[in-house]
Design an enzyme around this catalytic site. Structure first.
Site, PDB file in Angstrom:
ATOM      1  N   ARG A 175      50.169  48.528 -26.504  1.00  0.00           N
ATOM      2  CA  ARG A 175      49.730  49.179 -25.270  1.00  0.00           C
ATOM      3  C   ARG A 175      50.884  49.327 -24.270  1.00  0.00           C
ATOM      4  NH1 ARG A 175      44.351  48.785 -23.631  1.00  0.00           N
ATOM      5  NH2 ARG A 175      44.898  48.018 -21.566  1.00  0.00           N
ATOM      6  N   ARG A 179      61.348  50.396 -22.290  1.00  0.00           N
ATOM      7  CA  ARG A 179      62.159  51.554 -21.889  1.00  0.00           C
ATOM      8  C   ARG A 179      63.613  51.172 -21.654  1.00  0.00           C
ATOM      9  NH1 ARG A 179      57.881  52.770 -18.069  1.00  0.00           N
ATOM     10  NH2 ARG A 179      56.360  54.103 -19.113  1.00  0.00           N
ATOM     11  N   ARG A 251      36.695  36.762 -24.142  1.00  0.00           N
ATOM     12  CA  ARG A 251      37.353  36.073 -23.036  1.00  0.00           C
ATOM     13  C   ARG A 251      36.628  36.466 -21.758  1.00  0.00           C
ATOM     14  NH1 ARG A 251      40.199  31.884 -24.125  1.00  0.00           N
ATOM     15  NH2 ARG A 251      41.794  32.201 -22.529  1.00  0.00           N
ATOM     16  N   ARG A 281      47.743  36.221 -13.432  1.00  0.00           N
ATOM     17  CA  ARG A 281      48.326  37.144 -12.452  1.00  0.00           C
ATOM     18  C   ARG A 281      47.628  37.006 -11.106  1.00  0.00           C
ATOM     19  NH1 ARG A 281      46.108  43.011 -14.806  1.00  0.00           N
ATOM     20  NH2 ARG A 281      43.924  42.455 -14.816  1.00  0.00           N
ATOM     21  N   GLU A 302      43.891  35.317 -10.954  1.00  0.00           N
ATOM     22  CA  GLU A 302      43.081  35.589 -12.147  1.00  0.00           C
ATOM     23  C   GLU A 302      43.334  34.550 -13.244  1.00  0.00           C
ATOM     24  OE1 GLU A 302      43.081  39.846 -12.843  1.00  0.00           O
ATOM     25  OE2 GLU A 302      42.799  39.508 -14.980  1.00  0.00           O
ATOM     26  N   TYR A 350      38.501  47.099 -27.312  1.00  0.00           N
ATOM     27  CA  TYR A 350      39.296  47.034 -26.091  1.00  0.00           C
ATOM     28  C   TYR A 350      39.496  48.464 -25.601  1.00  0.00           C
ATOM     29  CZ  TYR A 350      43.485  44.838 -23.799  1.00  0.00           C
ATOM     30  OH  TYR A 350      44.424  44.312 -22.944  1.00  0.00           O
TER      31      TYR A 350
HETATM   32  P1  FAD Z   1      30.846  48.046 -18.611  1.00  0.00           P
HETATM   33  O1  FAD Z   1      31.621  48.507 -17.440  1.00  0.00           O
HETATM   34  O2  FAD Z   1      31.035  46.643 -19.083  1.00  0.00           O
HETATM   35  O3  FAD Z   1      29.314  48.312 -18.327  1.00  0.00           O
HETATM   36  C1  FAD Z   1      28.276  47.760 -19.125  1.00  0.00           C
HETATM   37  C2  FAD Z   1      27.105  47.476 -18.202  1.00  0.00           C
HETATM   38  O4  FAD Z   1      25.991  47.093 -19.024  1.00  0.00           O
HETATM   39  C3  FAD Z   1      27.339  46.322 -17.247  1.00  0.00           C
HETATM   40  O5  FAD Z   1      27.183  46.751 -15.908  1.00  0.00           O
HETATM   41  C4  FAD Z   1      26.300  45.290 -17.637  1.00  0.00           C
HETATM   42  O6  FAD Z   1      25.755  44.597 -16.520  1.00  0.00           O
HETATM   43  C5  FAD Z   1      25.247  46.126 -18.326  1.00  0.00           C
HETATM   44  N1  FAD Z   1      24.443  45.381 -19.294  1.00  0.00           N
HETATM   45  C6  FAD Z   1      24.890  44.652 -20.360  1.00  0.00           C
HETATM   46  N2  FAD Z   1      23.847  44.138 -21.036  1.00  0.00           N
HETATM   47  C7  FAD Z   1      22.711  44.530 -20.400  1.00  0.00           C
HETATM   48  C8  FAD Z   1      21.314  44.319 -20.609  1.00  0.00           C
HETATM   49  N3  FAD Z   1      20.848  43.597 -21.648  1.00  0.00           N
HETATM   50  N4  FAD Z   1      20.446  44.862 -19.744  1.00  0.00           N
HETATM   51  C9  FAD Z   1      20.876  45.613 -18.694  1.00  0.00           C
HETATM   52  N5  FAD Z   1      22.197  45.848 -18.449  1.00  0.00           N
HETATM   53  C10 FAD Z   1      23.086  45.321 -19.294  1.00  0.00           C
HETATM   54  N6  FAD Z   1      40.492  50.417 -18.037  1.00  0.00           N
HETATM   55  C11 FAD Z   1      41.437  51.279 -17.589  1.00  0.00           C
HETATM   56  O7  FAD Z   1      41.435  52.450 -17.990  1.00  0.00           O
HETATM   57  N7  FAD Z   1      42.384  50.885 -16.687  1.00  0.00           N
HETATM   58  C12 FAD Z   1      42.447  49.626 -16.198  1.00  0.00           C
HETATM   59  O8  FAD Z   1      43.326  49.308 -15.391  1.00  0.00           O
HETATM   60  C13 FAD Z   1      41.478  48.695 -16.660  1.00  0.00           C
HETATM   61  N8  FAD Z   1      41.501  47.429 -16.218  1.00  0.00           N
HETATM   62  C14 FAD Z   1      40.568  46.545 -16.679  1.00  0.00           C
HETATM   63  C15 FAD Z   1      40.620  45.248 -16.195  1.00  0.00           C
HETATM   64  C16 FAD Z   1      39.696  44.320 -16.628  1.00  0.00           C
HETATM   65  C17 FAD Z   1      39.769  42.936 -16.109  1.00  0.00           C
HETATM   66  C18 FAD Z   1      38.703  44.703 -17.576  1.00  0.00           C
HETATM   67  C19 FAD Z   1      37.713  43.694 -18.082  1.00  0.00           C
HETATM   68  C20 FAD Z   1      38.638  45.989 -18.038  1.00  0.00           C
HETATM   69  C21 FAD Z   1      39.573  46.933 -17.601  1.00  0.00           C
HETATM   70  N9  FAD Z   1      39.530  48.254 -18.024  1.00  0.00           N
HETATM   71  C22 FAD Z   1      40.491  49.133 -17.589  1.00  0.00           C
HETATM   72  C23 FAD Z   1      38.472  48.736 -18.954  1.00  0.00           C
HETATM   73  C24 FAD Z   1      37.222  49.263 -18.240  1.00  0.00           C
HETATM   74  O9  FAD Z   1      36.650  48.233 -17.462  1.00  0.00           O
HETATM   75  C25 FAD Z   1      36.241  49.753 -19.305  1.00  0.00           C
HETATM   76  O10 FAD Z   1      36.812  50.816 -20.030  1.00  0.00           O
HETATM   77  C26 FAD Z   1      34.912  50.253 -18.735  1.00  0.00           C
HETATM   78  O11 FAD Z   1      34.388  49.394 -17.777  1.00  0.00           O
HETATM   79  C27 FAD Z   1      33.924  50.388 -19.872  1.00  0.00           C
HETATM   80  O12 FAD Z   1      32.705  50.870 -19.378  1.00  0.00           O
HETATM   81  P2  FAD Z   1      31.337  50.522 -20.103  1.00  0.00           P
HETATM   82  O13 FAD Z   1      30.299  51.283 -19.384  1.00  0.00           O
HETATM   83  O14 FAD Z   1      31.490  50.706 -21.548  1.00  0.00           O
HETATM   84  O15 FAD Z   1      31.148  48.940 -19.895  1.00  0.00           O
HETATM   85  N1  UDP Z   2      51.020  40.934 -21.717  1.00  0.00           N
HETATM   86  C1  UDP Z   2      51.916  39.900 -21.633  1.00  0.00           C
HETATM   87  N2  UDP Z   2      52.602  39.730 -20.465  1.00  0.00           N
HETATM   88  C2  UDP Z   2      52.416  40.517 -19.385  1.00  0.00           C
HETATM   89  C3  UDP Z   2      51.486  41.570 -19.487  1.00  0.00           C
HETATM   90  C4  UDP Z   2      50.802  41.760 -20.664  1.00  0.00           C
HETATM   91  O1  UDP Z   2      52.088  39.134 -22.562  1.00  0.00           O
HETATM   92  O2  UDP Z   2      53.063  40.282 -18.357  1.00  0.00           O
HETATM   93  C5  UDP Z   2      50.270  41.110 -23.003  1.00  0.00           C
HETATM   94  C6  UDP Z   2      48.886  40.444 -22.947  1.00  0.00           C
HETATM   95  O3  UDP Z   2      48.636  39.877 -24.216  1.00  0.00           O
HETATM   96  C7  UDP Z   2      47.978  41.604 -22.670  1.00  0.00           C
HETATM   97  C8  UDP Z   2      48.668  42.737 -23.418  1.00  0.00           C
HETATM   98  O4  UDP Z   2      50.071  42.475 -23.273  1.00  0.00           O
HETATM   99  O5  UDP Z   2      46.676  41.369 -23.145  1.00  0.00           O
HETATM  100  C9  UDP Z   2      48.354  44.127 -22.921  1.00  0.00           C
HETATM  101  O6  UDP Z   2      48.680  44.195 -21.535  1.00  0.00           O
HETATM  102  P1  UDP Z   2      47.795  45.006 -20.517  1.00  0.00           P
HETATM  103  O7  UDP Z   2      48.442  44.943 -19.183  1.00  0.00           O
HETATM  104  O8  UDP Z   2      47.505  46.329 -21.111  1.00  0.00           O
HETATM  105  O9  UDP Z   2      46.467  44.132 -20.515  1.00  0.00           O
HETATM  106  P2  UDP Z   2      45.067  44.353 -19.734  1.00  0.00           P
HETATM  107  O10 UDP Z   2      45.049  43.273 -18.690  1.00  0.00           O
HETATM  108  O11 UDP Z   2      45.052  45.729 -19.168  1.00  0.00           O
HETATM  109  O12 UDP Z   2      44.070  44.123 -20.775  1.00  0.00           O
END
Ligand code: FAD
Ligand code: UDP
Length: 384
Positions: A175, A179, A251, A281, A302, A350
């Site tokens: 991911r 560079r 996780r 972080r 976090e 993911y």
């Molecule tokens: P979710 O957002 O998880 O929505 C699922 C929903 O279903 C939830 O609201 C939950 O409450 C509901 N649900 C589950 N089970 C039930 C049930 N039985 N009854 C009723 N409701 C239920 N993507 C990026 O592109 N850029 C980023 O920088 C990025 N950062 C992220 C950072 C973190 C910490 C995480 C965890 C994810 C990140 N993502 C990022 C990914 C992004 O969050 C997901 O792609 C997106 O939220 C997926 O949407 P979803 O609707 O599939 O799932």
């Molecule tokens: N990662 C790492 N060090 C960093 C940032 C990321 O080892 O400083 C690793 C970590 O395993 C992470 C993966 O690279 O899950 C992908 O990074 P990204 O920032 O895409 O993770 P996200 O938090 O968006 O899942």
């Protein structure tokens, strides 16, 4: 066939995007979410004291190469330009990520030009005996070498995933770019930005359709499947079956939220590469909206840990060795004819937001064009 009664489980991006497209085709859409708000993990909310837009479930930056997805999100909200520039603290210094020429020169105390740095990494750092990296560790050793791997990736990854990087697939590290110039943009995608009024406002706009009804604080159970013509389920795959074959590993994250008067760390994301710092972080949310100006600040420290039964599952864990329990759930799910499993949790993958939207649009399209010869699949893409 219009006028079907369809259920979306989850009011996150998956449920909202599929629901909207099927509502526009004339179907009646009910959306339930166990949470008290829409937008799933993308939920944003202004802090009442500072007015800072807070990414409640951790920072979300939109990045994609998919022009159709970019047009789609821009049709519901205004995106502001945003480049993710991540820093990391390791060995008592602050470095720039992703690994770029600045990181390499600072780390090795050199003043190399691009060609020199590339040759240095390839000839003196990288383990070129690894021809086809399978694990996270092999990928790191192959492309940046032991010194950078140990400073920036090994400790962070052990904290983030709770296992050794040699147990994780290479895809997790793929991911991130490496560079040999001073470009410190964390992503390599063509379109990048941040919704001006947050993700929740964007998803509220997607849900704004006369055929859509949303019920919050409402938990779905499998028996409700019979009440609908079809169910699109974005909850956890194992949760659909009541965890009756055991719990798939995830996780979860703990966010310690704190306020600060002024600029706490000078950037949006500061990673901590060393394993003895317990958190991965610190994020400072006002820097995710650089077009706004705030005196006060809201930060999240976090922590990542194993997900228990009462925790929010954030990251599905895929190990190199595979997972028999997952295989069994997937086999069962594939036999479902009235349920489609979607999104990050439903497909146990993911997924970034752009891929989630792409798959949601494709899922709705597949549903609209299904036929006896071409029935609706339980997964557009299964995890195995
Ligand atoms: P979710 O957002 O998880 O929505 C699922 C929903 O279903 C939830 O609201 C939950 O409450 C509901 N649900 C589950 N089970 C039930 C049930 N039985 N009854 C009723 N409701 C239920 N993507 C990026 O592109 N850029 C980023 O920088 C990025 N950062 C992220 C950072 C973190 C910490 C995480 C965890 C994810 C990140 N993502 C990022 C990914 C992004 O969050 C997901 O792609 C997106 O939220 C997926 O949407 P979803 O609707 O599939 O799932
Ligand atoms: N990662 C790492 N060090 C960093 C940032 C990321 O080892 O400083 C690793 C970590 O395993 C992470 C993966 O690279 O899950 C992908 O990074 P990204 O920032 O895409 O993770 P996200 O938090 O968006 O899942």
């Amino acid at each position: 066939m219009a006028g079907l009664n369809l259920l979306m489980v989850g009011a996150g991006l998956s449920g909202a995007v599929i629901g909207r497209k099927l509502a526009e085709a004339g179907h009646t859409i009910t959306i339930v979410d166990a949470r008290s708000h829409i937008a799933g993990n993308c939920h944003t909310e202004r802090d009442t004291d500072t007015d800072v837009m807070v990414h409640i479930y951790g920072p979300h930056i939109f990045h994609t190469d998919d022009a159709e997805v970019w047009d789609y999100v821009n049709s519901f909200t205004t995106f502001k330009p945003y480049k993710n520039r991540v820093k990391t603290t390791s060995k008592g210094q602050v470095f720039s990520l992703p690994v770029n020429l600045h990181t390499i020169n600072q780390f090795f105390d050199k003043t190399m030009r691009p060609v020199e740095a590339e040759a240095f990494i390839k000839e003196e750092q990288a383990d070129t005996s690894i021809t086809d990296p399978q694990t996270f560790e092999e990928q790191a050793m192959r492309f940046v070498g032991k010194d950078l791997y140990e400073a920036f990736f090994k400790g962070y990854t052990m904290k983030q995933w709770g296992c050794h990087p040699r147990e994780l697939p290479a895809s997790i590290l793929k991911r991130l770019p490496v560079r040999f110039n001073y470009d410190d943009n964390y992503f390599f995608h063509k379109f990048q930005g941040m919704p001006e009024n947050g993700y929740t406002a964007m998803i509220a706009a997607i849900l704004e359709h006369e055929n859509i009804t949303v019920h919050l604080s409402t938990t779905f159970t499998r028996t409700q499947t019979d009440d609908y013509d079809h169910v699109f389920y974005s909850g956890p795959l194992d949760g659909y079956y009541g965890f009756d074959q055991g719990r798939l590993p995830y996780r979860t994250l703990d966010f310690e939220r704190f306020s600060y008067e002024g600029d706490y760390q000078g950037c949006a994301v500061m990673n901590y590469g060393e394993v003895d710092v317990p958190y991965t972080r610190i994020t400072e949310h006002k820097h995710f909206s650089p077009w706004e100006s705030h005196e006060g600040s809201v930060c999240y420290t976090e922590f990542s840990r194993e997900c228990g039964p009462d925790d929010i599952p954030y990251y599905p864990i895929h190990l190199v060795d595979g997972n028999q329990m997952l295989q069994e759930y997937v086999t069962r799910a594939k036999a479902e004819t009235k349920v489609s499993f979607v999104g990050r949790l439903g497909t146990y993958r993911y997924l970034d937001m752009d891929v989630t939207i792409r798959e949601a649009l494709d899922t709705a399209e597949a549903f609209l064009s299904r036929s006896d010869a071409n029935p609706m699949p339980a997964f557009m893409k299964a995890p195995l």
